[in-house]
Design a protein around this motif. Structure first.
Motif, PDB file in Angstrom:
ATOM      1  N   ARG A 137       0.792  -1.352   0.003  1.00  0.00           N
ATOM      2  CA  ARG A 137       0.096   0.019   0.007  1.00  0.00           C
ATOM      3  C   ARG A 137       0.904   1.312   0.099  1.00  0.00           C
ATOM      4  O   ARG A 137       1.474   1.834   1.260  1.00  0.00           O
ATOM      5  CB  ARG A 137      -0.877   0.022   1.270  1.00  0.00           C
ATOM      6  CG  ARG A 137      -1.918  -1.054   1.201  1.00  0.00           C
ATOM      7  CD  ARG A 137      -3.194  -1.007   0.439  1.00  0.00           C
ATOM      8  NE  ARG A 137      -3.992  -2.109   0.426  1.00  0.00           N
ATOM      9  CZ  ARG A 137      -3.784  -3.125  -0.462  1.00  0.00           C
ATOM     10  NH1 ARG A 137      -2.989  -2.921  -1.477  1.00  0.00           N
ATOM     11  NH2 ARG A 137      -4.669  -4.070  -0.295  1.00  0.00           N
ATOM     12  N   LYS A 138       1.323   1.734  -1.040  1.00  0.00           N
ATOM     13  CA  LYS A 138       2.325   2.936  -1.395  1.00  0.00           C
ATOM     14  C   LYS A 138       1.691   4.101  -0.569  1.00  0.00           C
ATOM     15  O   LYS A 138       2.651   4.805  -0.011  1.00  0.00           O
ATOM     16  CB  LYS A 138       2.225   2.918  -2.858  1.00  0.00           C
ATOM     17  CG  LYS A 138       3.648   3.191  -3.026  1.00  0.00           C
ATOM     18  CD  LYS A 138       3.755   3.199  -4.707  1.00  0.00           C
ATOM     19  CE  LYS A 138       3.641   4.583  -5.284  1.00  0.00           C
ATOM     20  NZ  LYS A 138       3.184   4.827  -6.614  1.00  0.00           N
ATOM     21  N   ASP A 139       0.551   4.403  -0.766  1.00  0.00           N
ATOM     22  CA  ASP A 139       0.209   5.641   0.266  1.00  0.00           C
ATOM     23  C   ASP A 139       0.068   5.563   1.643  1.00  0.00           C
ATOM     24  O   ASP A 139      -0.110   6.544   2.194  1.00  0.00           O
ATOM     25  CB  ASP A 139      -1.191   6.184  -0.694  1.00  0.00           C
ATOM     26  CG  ASP A 139      -1.061   6.779  -1.729  1.00  0.00           C
ATOM     27  OD1 ASP A 139      -0.097   6.996  -2.403  1.00  0.00           O
ATOM     28  OD2 ASP A 139      -2.204   7.093  -2.493  1.00  0.00           O
ATOM     29  N   MET A 140       0.328   4.282   2.056  1.00  0.00           N
ATOM     30  CA  MET A 140       0.433   4.423   3.637  1.00  0.00           C
ATOM     31  C   MET A 140       1.797   4.662   3.941  1.00  0.00           C
ATOM     32  O   MET A 140       2.273   4.597   5.168  1.00  0.00           O
ATOM     33  CB  MET A 140       0.211   3.181   4.176  1.00  0.00           C
ATOM     34  CG  MET A 140      -1.619   2.988   3.682  1.00  0.00           C
ATOM     35  SD  MET A 140      -2.598   3.876   4.783  1.00  0.00           S
ATOM     36  CE  MET A 140      -2.050   3.449   6.376  1.00  0.00           C
TER      37      MET A 140
END
Lengths: 216, 561
Positions: free
Chosen positions: B555-558
């Protein structure tokens, strides 16, 4: 007109100070655009309709959707979908789980996965269930955000400047997709924007909010 | 479903109840009223006995000087460091090295420093005998000196990282970069430009933490037991001695001294507050004088050397602890042990591991309770639109501003009266008092920075407030929550006085065991316990960094922040 959104003498005040008062109706499949300079209360109007008005504001008048009074209802019981400028896909959930979060609860557990797969197919993202939403393109994210909202089966769409973050080309395509979908599904749409191009594309009535006299 | 309004009430009770009850108990005992021990007051005897104690003025002076000097020096170092280096690459490196030092427990840092600077310590070993000619440890008062300089130094190396990290968090809200650009355009030197244009805005935001440092430094016990003088000791150490005396009537004397400690801290805080106004007035003259102070190289390089020295001392202290815990034989002038062996670890390992278990059990229970209370409060405040005022922030800081030695003796006496002392749970609740403020300070920012539109989208999709809280907000805040847990665990692990007094000697943690070893001077055992204490405090931070990466690897945006 009992099948769309109806505001009759809806008055929003900030403490004692009246902020805005308006009446409008939006029929199913119709897009009404609200325009006006910033600070005039466009976002406050959307908050009032969706049920997120801050406690220092007060609300009077009538606010009905499909003939049902919205004012006493909690936000999650109003059946109103919102799209913001950022797509705001939940970053910790997969693309498919984002859709499943929106999918109405009446679908049984066994059906939910199939429903979501089918929804992904409809927006051209077949096989994307486990994808990290962060890896999607801007247009794909917009489609997922729209589909997530539609799966909750709302009775009204609120669009809070949903196209302003996109570049000109993508902006046209996403706008077309959202407006076409709403028309196909006979959803009433309230669009808040400061872009005249958006208003023209929407094709419906345009209401311009003016600065209240008391502030001049 | 609304959350019960219970949580804010419980939080206030957990936070203030022990402090107020303890102060009441102290006050009662200070006027000779201790029905639990068969003493009926009021009487002036305890106060008279305190005044007649010959060590009183030395102890008072020691508390004032070490606390004041440590706070002033730490604040000056941190201020000059940010003024001269903020935004540069060396500064970012410095912050990265200093951050983990924050979680090194005070006792472990003090032992490390002790092993470094005492007459038989590493510094003198490194210089002997080739430079000094010493074949045996010199008879110098390098630690436990009557002036308390070694204790002051120990406090400084621990408070500099604390104030620096607090300042950096506050700095983000000051528009420092814009102000600096204007000051630079007007021709001011880097340090002066920052001091004149940004520091006033920053100081008003870190004032309370500075007060905490002052109150803490004046009344610290564990560090003073290790690095401070012993005849007479600081006032707080003397209070502890009287509390631990088999002659139970000395408890009233201890309580009178505790009241004096509280008065001293309050007076010091008032004096500091007055000095703030004085400094503000004087610097206004300096600011309006128009001097640009462009040549500040000496200040910039001076302060960076001082900060490096702080870091180096702590790191070499920890290295010294490690070497001693593995040292087979290590005679005096030798800079390194003759041989390494695990025998100290084998000898002390079983007891140390058992103590480690108790330490973690207390830390996790206190942190778990604090986490539920803190998140519950934040969520309740948001749902009910309750704004937390400046005055409420003072309540939050109260347990950190009232010296531990002022209210814990009273609390212990009260618990003794109802037979609730010496239990593990009493210790957990005592730790909770100190863990809660840090958890709140750590979680408040991330919790409020969460994009509220996520919640509005979810509500529009039909999600209930509880579902939004548990399925969206908490998972998205996972990183911040784990960091807060690590901080809470580190705070609990470092607690000495609450464990000792409330546990009544029955509850042993790594900290109480390590500090108890100080008097015996078994360096190998101290090395084992102090090192284990440090590792126990650092491990949760390492986990807090690694776990979100592992859980959200897809989960890149985390990954930001």
């Amino acid at each position: 007109m009992d099948d769309g959104l109806a505001l009759r003498n809806l008055r929003i005040s900030h403490g004692e100070r009246p902020l805005l008062e308006l009446s409008l109706t939006v029929a199913p499949g119709q897009v009404t655009t609200v325009m006006g300079p910033s600070g005039v209360g466009k976002s406050t109007l959307l908050s009032a309709i969706s049920g997120h008005l801050a406690p220092e504001f007060s609300l009077a008048g009538e606010l009905c959707l499909r003939g049902r009074d919205l004012i006493p209802l909690r936000p999650q019981d109003r059946g109103i979908g919102i799209l913001f400028q950022d797509h705001l896909l939940f970053p910790h959930l997969s693309t498919g789980d984002n859709l499943a979060f929106g999918l109405a609860p009446r679908h049984r557990r066994a059906d939910r996965r199939l429903k979501v797969e089918e929804a992904l197919r409809q927006i051209g993202l077949e096989g994307y269930y486990d994808r990290d939403p962060a890896t999607l393109s801007g247009g794909q994210k917009a489609r997922v955000a729209l589909m997530r909202m539609l799966l909750a089966e709302p009775g009204l769409l609120l669009l809070d400047e949903p196209f302003s973050g996109l570049d000109a080309n993508l902006r046209r395509r996403v706008r077309q997709m959202v407006l076409d979908t709403a028309r196909d599904r006979h959803l009433p749409v309230l669009l808040v924007t400061h872009d005249h191009e958006d208003a023209e594309a929407a094709g419906g009535p345009v209401i311009t909010l003016a600065t209240p006299v008391s502030d001049l | 479903m609304r959350l019960p309004p219970l949580l804010p009430t419980l939080t206030l009770l957990a936070l203030l109840g022990p402090v107020l009850a303890g102060l009441w108990g102290t006050l009662r005992a200070a006027v000779g009223h201790l029905p639990e021990l068969g003493m009926q007051g009021p009487s002036l005897a305890p106060v008279t006995a305190l005044v007649e104690w010959p060590g009183l003025w030395a102890a008072v002076r020691l508390s004032l000087v070490t606390g004041g000097l440590a706070t002033l020096s730490s604040l000056l170092i941190v201020t000059a460091l940010i003024a001269g280096w903020n935004g540069t690459r060396p500064f970012r490196m410095m912050v990265r090295v200093l951050s983990p030092l924050l979680s090194v427990p005070h006792a472990a840092a003090a032992f490390g420093l002790l092993f470094l600077i005492q007459p038989s310590g590493w510094v003198i070993r490194a210089l002997s005998p080739w430079l000094t000619g010493w074949e045996r440890p010199p008879d110098l008062l390098l630690v436990q000196d009557p002036m308390g300089l070694a204790l002051t130094l120990g406090l400084i190396v621990k408070e500099v990282p604390f104030l620096l990290l607090i300042s950096l968090a506050a700095l983000a809200q000051t528009q420092g970069a814009e102000r600096m650009r204007i000051a630079a355009a007007l021709g001011y030197g880097r340090s002066a430009g920052w001091l004149f244009s940004v520091f006033p805005a920053l100081y008003s935001r870190i004032r309370l933490p500075v007060y905490v440092v002052l109150a803490y430094s004046m009344s610290v016990v564990d560090m003073a037991l290790i690095l401070g003088p012993s005849t007479p000791p600081t006032l707080s150490v003397q209070i502890l001695r009287w509390m631990g005396d088999p002659d139970l009537t000395l408890r009233s004397l201890a309580s009178a001294a505790a009241l004096l400690q509280l008065t001293l801290v309050l007076m010091a805080l008032l004096a500091w507050h007055g000095a703030e106004h004085l400094v503000a007035r004087l610097s206004r003259r300096l600011i309006t004088s128009g001097r640009r102070w462009q040549r500040d190289r000496w200040l910039r390089f001076g302060v960076v050397s001082l900060a490096m020295l702080c870091v180096t001392m702590v790191l070499f202290g920890l290295l010294g602890l490690t070497l001693w815990s593995f040292a087979a034989g290590w005679r005096f002038p030798e800079a390194l042990p003759d041989a390494l062996s695990p025998s100290s670890w084998i000898r002390h390992g079983p007891i140390a591991l058992k103590t480690l278990g108790t330490t973690f059990a207390i830390a996790l229970a206190a942190t778990g309770l604090a986490l539920v209370l803190t998140l519950g409060c934040l969520e309740t405040e948001e749902r009910r639109h309750l704004a937390v005022t400046e005055r409420a922030m003072w309540l939050l800081y109260l347990p950190l501003l009232v010296p531990q030695t002022a209210f814990l003796p009273g609390l212990q006496t009260l618990l003794l009266g109802v037979g609730a002392d010496r239990s593990l749970w009493a210790v957990v609740f005592a730790h909770l008092v100190f863990v809660l403020p840090y958890l709140r300070l750590s979680l408040e920012g991330p919790f409020k920075d969460w994009d509220a539109r996520q919640g509005r989208i979810a509500a529009a999709l039909g999600a209930s407030p509880n579902r939004i809280f548990f399925c969206l907000r908490l998972p998205m805040l996972l990183g911040a929550i784990l960091t807060a847990i690590a901080l809470g665990v580190a705070v609990s692990i470092g607690q000495y006085l609450p464990t000792l007094l409330i546990g009544g000697g029955r509850v042993q943690t790594l900290t109480t065991e390590a500090v108890a070893l100080a008097a015996g001077g078994d360096r190998r055992a101290i090395g084992v316990f102090a090192l284990l204490q440090t590792a126990a405090a650092l491990l949760p931070f390492a986990l807090a960094l690694w776990m979100p990466k592992a859980i959200w690897h897809n989960r890149k945006d985390m990954h930001h922040g």
